[in-house]
Design an enzyme around this catalytic site. Structure first.
Site, PDB file in Angstrom:
ATOM      1  N   ASP A   1     -21.175 -12.782  37.843  1.00  0.00           N
ATOM      2  CA  ASP A   1     -20.563 -12.348  39.083  1.00  0.00           C
ATOM      3  C   ASP A   1     -20.731 -13.450  40.118  1.00  0.00           C
ATOM      4  O   ASP A   1     -21.271 -14.515  39.818  1.00  0.00           O
ATOM      5  CB  ASP A   1     -21.154 -11.024  39.576  1.00  0.00           C
ATOM      6  CG  ASP A   1     -20.061 -10.097  40.117  1.00  0.00           C
ATOM      7  OD1 ASP A   1     -19.474 -10.442  41.159  1.00  0.00           O
ATOM      8  OD2 ASP A   1     -19.792  -9.062  39.489  1.00  0.00           O
TER       9      ASP A   1
ATOM     10  N   HIS B   1     -14.387 -12.943  41.324  1.00  0.00           N
ATOM     11  CA  HIS B   1     -15.846 -12.848  41.232  1.00  0.00           C
ATOM     12  C   HIS B   1     -16.433 -14.081  40.533  1.00  0.00           C
ATOM     13  O   HIS B   1     -17.273 -13.971  39.643  1.00  0.00           O
ATOM     14  CB  HIS B   1     -16.259 -11.577  40.478  1.00  0.00           C
ATOM     15  CG  HIS B   1     -16.075 -10.316  41.280  1.00  0.00           C
ATOM     16  ND1 HIS B   1     -16.853 -10.005  42.379  1.00  0.00           N
ATOM     17  CD2 HIS B   1     -15.198  -9.289  41.143  1.00  0.00           C
ATOM     18  CE1 HIS B   1     -16.466  -8.836  42.877  1.00  0.00           C
ATOM     19  NE2 HIS B   1     -15.455  -8.386  42.147  1.00  0.00           N
TER      20      HIS B   1
ATOM     21  N   GLU C   1     -10.882  -6.462  41.522  1.00  0.00           N
ATOM     22  CA  GLU C   1     -11.109  -7.040  42.849  1.00  0.00           C
ATOM     23  C   GLU C   1     -10.794  -8.541  42.892  1.00  0.00           C
ATOM     24  O   GLU C   1     -11.614  -9.361  43.284  1.00  0.00           O
ATOM     25  CB  GLU C   1     -12.552  -6.782  43.290  1.00  0.00           C
ATOM     26  CG  GLU C   1     -12.882  -5.299  43.424  1.00  0.00           C
ATOM     27  CD  GLU C   1     -14.316  -5.054  43.804  1.00  0.00           C
ATOM     28  OE1 GLU C   1     -14.592  -4.028  44.462  1.00  0.00           O
ATOM     29  OE2 GLU C   1     -15.194  -5.867  43.437  1.00  0.00           O
TER      30      GLU C   1
END
Length: 524
Positions: A164, A233, A297
């Site tokens: 991440d 990410h 995202e």
């Protein structure tokens, strides 16, 4: 007081008492499963012998992962559909023992089991728990412990989130700067705070360590589904290899705070070669049929502002750079399919239409899963308002700091993964999964408190027949089960009474919820 609740249980007269010289009758590979799971807590050697009082065998007539368990005063018999189901039968057998007999090295004597007849099968084939190691590194020993706890609750999928913005945890031999640079951040700062803690944080897992974890999990019926998060990410990756970003001149670093960042991969040919090389290394470590490719995202702002991204989109026949993520998903799905693997992605992967052959993990709400299923995709239900165990477990002001939202144990227990799913596409729902994100859970103790007992409720949702399910019936079984977890040293959150520790003062939870409710799904 079994958990998750078996399909059928019938108590009979008497009990079975183990003898020090008890033996196992049956095929050697199945006997090894019984010995591996039952031996440490019972303190018995349990060698193989044709006339053993513990018998184990396979029955092809049983449904997948189903088993029959018979305990009489004279004998224990296990018949299972497959070797994995033998493990589930033994996990049930372990729960019939005194709680102290769950501990390795236990010498509870006499060691007795109540006589009982049990028939059991799972409701869903995918019974998963996700653990994020990117935001906070989880020590390797605690990953092994997590596997044991998953198996005790008959979860069969461990979704391991390895990368991440805040840290890269997977050792790459092709791109060593990922662990040398990307696995450490200089400090950690909560978004609502002005200053960080000034403490470096990091770590990574070597490939051989992960292979050992995979083997350990497989012996307990748990498949590890790995995830490398792309194309968003990626701050930690770009800190190590800025040339794969859209602004390589930028001084990237692993993110020190949490949220969604605009940095994404450039998706040129060099970057795609890097992605495929990393996944080649990943497949060499993880034999799972399913591989998680992330995909959530992922802002498109960098691509939309980049002339190079516009050129790439045109070269690939796309209508514009806003379609690059879908192109990336299709490329990676196809690459995995050529190698006999199935891509799993967060539900954003299907935002521009279904991705044939891929699995959508419906986190933003069950409706995203229903839509994907109606378009022929397999789905894992993982909606925030039911399965995100990093949300607050109650509205008490003395709860530890969390990301926001509210998911109580009764809320989890009331979840029906097939609610709202048309009957004609319900077969596309593979199962259900709980999520443990670690932004505000830096230690294994935090994870214990956050996961349990809500994971116990989710285990029953995933395994047991929902017919007649009620919180009133579940409560006493949960209380008995928490005694087992206490014996195992699990620092679960008590459903009632004082919290074991406190962070923040009066109004703390309320203030955070006002600042940030991360869920895109409406309560329901």
């Amino acid at each position: 007081m079994l958990l998750p609740k078996p399909s059928a249980v019938r108590a009979t007269a008497g009990s079975f008492t183990f003898a020090e010289d008890d033996q196992i009758a049956g095929p050697a590979d199945l006997a090894a499963i019984v010995r591996r799971l039952l031996g440490p807590g019972s303190g018995l050697d349990l060698p193989l012998a044709a006339d053993g009082r513990i018998a184990v065998g396979l029955d092809a007539a049983l449904p997948a992962e189903g088993y029959r368990l018979s305990v009489t005063p004279e004998r224990i018999e296990i018949f299972a559909a497959d070797p994995g189901a033998v493990g589930w039968a033994v996990q049930t057998l372990r729960q019939l023992l005194p709680a102290a007999a769950l501990l390795p090295g236990s010498r509870v004597r006499p060691l007795t089991l109540p006589a009982v007849q049990i028939e059991d099968r799972p409701c869903f084939g995918w019974r998963g728990m996700h653990l994020d190691t990117g935001r906070h590194f989880v020590p390797l020993s605690d990953l092994f412990r997590f596997v044991d706890l998953l198996a005790l609750h008959k979860f069969n999928v461990f979704h391991l989130h390895l990368t991440d913005d805040q840290g890269w945890r997977f050792e790459s031999r092709r791109f060593p700067r990922l662990q040398e640079i990307g696995s450490w951040r200089r400090e950690t700062r909560r978004p609502a705070e002005q200053h960080g803690d000034g403490t470096p944080h990091g770590g990574f897992y070597r490939q051989d360590q992960l292979r050992a974890l995979v083997g350990y999990a497989a012996e307990r019926g748990v498949t590890i589904v790995p995830e490398l998060e792309f194309p968003g990410h990626v701050s930690a990756l770009l800190a190590a290899y800025p040339e794969f970003g859209n602004h390589p001149e930028t001084g990237y670093e692993p993110a020190t705070t949490f949220g969604v960042f605009e940095e994404v991969l450039s998706l040129d040919d060099e970057t795609m070669a890097m992605v495929f090389a990393l996944y080649s290394e990943l497949l060499d470590v993880f034999p799972s049929r399913y591989v998680h490719i992330g995909g959530d995202e992922c802002p498109s702002a960098e691509w939309l502002a980049s002339p190079r991204a516009a050129e790439l989109a045109a070269e690939r026949g796309l209508d514009g750079p806003g379609h690059l993520q879908r192109w990336f998903t299709d490329q990676l799905r196809g690459w995995l399919a050529e190698r006999g693997r199935i891509a799993v992605g967060w539900d954003e992967i299907a935002e521009d239409g279904p991705v044939p052959g891929a699995v959508a993990m419906a986190w933003r709400g069950a409706a995203h899963g229903v839509r994907a299923a109606e378009h022929g995709m397999d789905v894992v239900m993982a909606p925030t308002r039911r399965t995100y165990l990093d949300y607050y477990p109650s509205d008490r002001d003395d709860e530890p700091y969390r990301i926001g939202g509210l998911v109580t144990t009764p809320t989890v227990y009331a979840f029906d993964p097939l609610d709202g799913v048309p009957a004609e596409v319900s077969g596309h729902v593979l199962g259900v999964q709980g999520q443990l994100w670690t932004e505000y859970q830096p230690t294994p103790r935090d994870l214990d408190y956050t996961a349990f007992p809500r994971a116990c409720a989710l285990a029953e949702v995933a395994w047991s027949d929902p017919t007649g399910r009620s919180w009133e019936e579940f409560g006493p079984r949960l209380a008995a089960h928490l005694e087992r977890l206490d014996m195992l040293g699990v620092g679960f959150r008590p459903e009632e009474g004082p919290r074991p520790w406190q962070r923040g003062g009066t109004g703390h939870r309320r203030r955070l919820a006002e600042q940030q409710d991360p869920s895109p799904e409406q309560p329901g």
